[in-house]
Design a protein around this motif. Sequence first.
Motif, PDB file in Angstrom:
ATOM      1  N   VAL A 167       0.729  -1.050  -0.047  1.00  0.00           N
ATOM      2  CA  VAL A 167       0.065   0.191  -0.111  1.00  0.00           C
ATOM      3  C   VAL A 167       0.798   1.227  -0.072  1.00  0.00           C
ATOM      4  N   PRO A 168       2.063   1.271   0.928  1.00  0.00           N
ATOM      5  CA  PRO A 168       2.665   2.790   0.897  1.00  0.00           C
ATOM      6  C   PRO A 168       3.407   2.904  -0.576  1.00  0.00           C
ATOM      7  N   VAL A 169       3.786   1.902  -1.336  1.00  0.00           N
ATOM      8  CA  VAL A 169       4.358   1.866  -2.406  1.00  0.00           C
ATOM      9  C   VAL A 169       3.307   2.496  -3.444  1.00  0.00           C
ATOM     10  N   LEU A 170       2.229   1.867  -3.692  1.00  0.00           N
ATOM     11  CA  LEU A 170       1.113   2.329  -4.516  1.00  0.00           C
ATOM     12  C   LEU A 170       0.472   3.843  -3.981  1.00  0.00           C
ATOM     13  N   GLN A 171       0.635   3.973  -2.729  1.00  0.00           N
ATOM     14  CA  GLN A 171      -0.007   5.396  -2.176  1.00  0.00           C
ATOM     15  C   GLN A 171       0.916   6.317  -2.697  1.00  0.00           C
ATOM     16  N   GLU A 172       2.256   6.151  -2.886  1.00  0.00           N
ATOM     17  CA  GLU A 172       3.247   7.132  -3.090  1.00  0.00           C
ATOM     18  C   GLU A 172       3.057   7.588  -4.643  1.00  0.00           C
ATOM     19  N   ARG A 173       2.951   6.362  -5.367  1.00  0.00           N
ATOM     20  CA  ARG A 173       2.758   6.449  -6.794  1.00  0.00           C
ATOM     21  C   ARG A 173       1.454   7.255  -7.364  1.00  0.00           C
ATOM     22  N   LEU A 174       0.460   7.238  -6.374  1.00  0.00           N
ATOM     23  CA  LEU A 174      -0.812   7.939  -6.435  1.00  0.00           C
ATOM     24  C   LEU A 174      -0.863   9.524  -6.128  1.00  0.00           C
ATOM     25  N   LYS A 175       0.202   9.881  -5.740  1.00  0.00           N
ATOM     26  CA  LYS A 175       0.195  11.324  -5.050  1.00  0.00           C
ATOM     27  C   LYS A 175      -0.433  12.501  -6.091  1.00  0.00           C
ATOM     28  N   ASP A 176      -0.196  12.304  -7.338  1.00  0.00           N
ATOM     29  CA  ASP A 176      -0.490  13.171  -8.372  1.00  0.00           C
ATOM     30  C   ASP A 176      -1.707  12.798  -9.093  1.00  0.00           C
ATOM     31  N   LYS A 177      -2.548  11.827  -8.775  1.00  0.00           N
ATOM     32  CA  LYS A 177      -3.431  10.939  -9.270  1.00  0.00           C
ATOM     33  C   LYS A 177      -4.894  11.442  -8.965  1.00  0.00           C
TER      34      LYS A 177
ATOM     35  N   ALA B 149      -7.454  -0.207   1.746  1.00  0.00           N
ATOM     36  CA  ALA B 149      -6.510   0.811   2.653  1.00  0.00           C
ATOM     37  C   ALA B 149      -6.029   2.170   1.640  1.00  0.00           C
ATOM     38  N   ILE B 150      -6.329   1.911   0.463  1.00  0.00           N
ATOM     39  CA  ILE B 150      -5.825   3.103  -0.304  1.00  0.00           C
ATOM     40  C   ILE B 150      -6.483   4.430  -0.191  1.00  0.00           C
ATOM     41  N   LYS B 151      -6.092   5.581   0.135  1.00  0.00           N
ATOM     42  CA  LYS B 151      -6.606   6.597   0.022  1.00  0.00           C
ATOM     43  C   LYS B 151      -6.582   7.594  -1.509  1.00  0.00           C
ATOM     44  N   ALA B 152      -7.707   7.970  -1.951  1.00  0.00           N
ATOM     45  CA  ALA B 152      -7.790   8.405  -3.319  1.00  0.00           C
ATOM     46  C   ALA B 152      -8.907   9.291  -3.297  1.00  0.00           C
ATOM     47  N   PRO B 153      -8.912  10.509  -4.141  1.00  0.00           N
ATOM     48  CA  PRO B 153     -10.108  11.131  -4.413  1.00  0.00           C
ATOM     49  C   PRO B 153     -11.253  10.188  -5.063  1.00  0.00           C
ATOM     50  N   ASN B 154     -10.826   9.404  -5.833  1.00  0.00           N
ATOM     51  CA  ASN B 154     -11.916   8.198  -6.568  1.00  0.00           C
ATOM     52  C   ASN B 154     -11.354   6.736  -6.602  1.00  0.00           C
TER      53      ASN B 154
ATOM     54  N   THR C  44       9.281 -17.210  -1.593  1.00  0.00           N
ATOM     55  CA  THR C  44       9.275 -16.574  -3.057  1.00  0.00           C
ATOM     56  C   THR C  44       9.421 -15.170  -2.888  1.00  0.00           C
ATOM     57  N   VAL C  45       9.461 -14.292  -4.116  1.00  0.00           N
ATOM     58  CA  VAL C  45       9.571 -13.022  -3.952  1.00  0.00           C
ATOM     59  C   VAL C  45       8.656 -12.558  -4.859  1.00  0.00           C
ATOM     60  N   GLU C  46       8.007 -11.568  -4.322  1.00  0.00           N
ATOM     61  CA  GLU C  46       6.656 -11.046  -4.951  1.00  0.00           C
ATOM     62  C   GLU C  46       7.199  -9.470  -5.461  1.00  0.00           C
ATOM     63  N   VAL C  47       6.723  -9.164  -6.636  1.00  0.00           N
ATOM     64  CA  VAL C  47       7.288  -7.852  -7.110  1.00  0.00           C
ATOM     65  C   VAL C  47       5.987  -7.034  -7.646  1.00  0.00           C
ATOM     66  N   LEU C  48       6.295  -5.673  -7.976  1.00  0.00           N
ATOM     67  CA  LEU C  48       5.469  -4.743  -8.595  1.00  0.00           C
ATOM     68  C   LEU C  48       6.036  -4.802  -9.847  1.00  0.00           C
ATOM     69  N   MET C  49       5.590  -4.627 -10.940  1.00  0.00           N
ATOM     70  CA  MET C  49       6.337  -4.385 -12.307  1.00  0.00           C
ATOM     71  C   MET C  49       5.321  -3.614 -13.079  1.00  0.00           C
ATOM     72  N   THR C  50       6.162  -2.863 -13.996  1.00  0.00           N
ATOM     73  CA  THR C  50       5.323  -2.008 -15.082  1.00  0.00           C
ATOM     74  C   THR C  50       6.054  -2.294 -16.547  1.00  0.00           C
ATOM     75  N   PRO C  51       5.351  -2.076 -17.514  1.00  0.00           N
ATOM     76  CA  PRO C  51       5.842  -2.401 -18.896  1.00  0.00           C
ATOM     77  C   PRO C  51       6.696  -1.219 -18.993  1.00  0.00           C
ATOM     78  N   ASN C  52       7.848  -1.353 -19.760  1.00  0.00           N
ATOM     79  CA  ASN C  52       8.877  -0.339 -20.107  1.00  0.00           C
ATOM     80  C   ASN C  52       8.081   0.617 -21.306  1.00  0.00           C
ATOM     81  N   ASN C  53       8.570   1.538 -21.438  1.00  0.00           N
ATOM     82  CA  ASN C  53       7.954   2.646 -22.569  1.00  0.00           C
ATOM     83  C   ASN C  53       8.613   1.918 -23.919  1.00  0.00           C
TER      84      ASN C  53
END
Length: 231
Positions: free
Chosen positions: A15-25, A41-46, A222-231
């Motif tokens: 949650v803290p990782v996602l919350q930080e990424r949400l700060k301008d969204k 557990a996430i705080k967001a306008p929507n 195991t090792v869990e990750v958050l990943m995103t496609p490269n541009n």
Amino acid sequence: MQYMGGKVRISKYLVPVLQERLKDKDTFVDLFCGSCNIVSAIKAPNRIANDLHKELIALHKAVQSGWVPPSVVTEEEYKQAKEQEDHLKAFIGFGCSFSGKYFGGYARNKRGDNYAKQNSNSLIRKHTTMKDVKFCNYFYADVVLPDNSLVYCDIPYKGTTEYSTTSFLHEEFYFWCKDMKDKGHDIIVSEYLCNVPKGWEVVWKHESKKDMRNKEGEQEGTVEVLMTPNN
């Protein structure tokens, strides 16, 4: 509520990782919300929570509207629930099953009690923070993603037990993610490190334990990750 593949064990790290990424969204989209351990557990306008499982979304909507799940479910009621198509079926199918696998066997603890009361209380408590969440029941690619959103995808991990809805086509999903990122969406996906596809960036990782136990009854590391496609 117990749910196979749920993030209850590592949500406090995610949650803290996602919350930080949400700060301008403006919007957080939980595209495969499951038991809602993250979106609750996430705080967001929507906030939008989607899942392909019809009865599961019906369950979340029912609890959001004030329905109280039963605190006792007998084994006979468990068997009968398989023939239903409503929110109660989802509660019993997930909340009263071994390891949260949908109708994967009637669950008892060492004292012989069933899991209904524990999971009823857990679900109600979780929904105290989700009164404004918009729930929907679509195939992931059919969800309309609002502009300026963070889209979190807790997909069925590759090579693990499939979910109760349908087989998951990972390569098709990866293509969709890249297409959405090209269109300006911020896409974050949960997976095991060993399954990260070529052309994806790991933005966070955490040593964890698998939900399902091996033949010796042990939880494998195991090792869990958050990943995103490269541009």
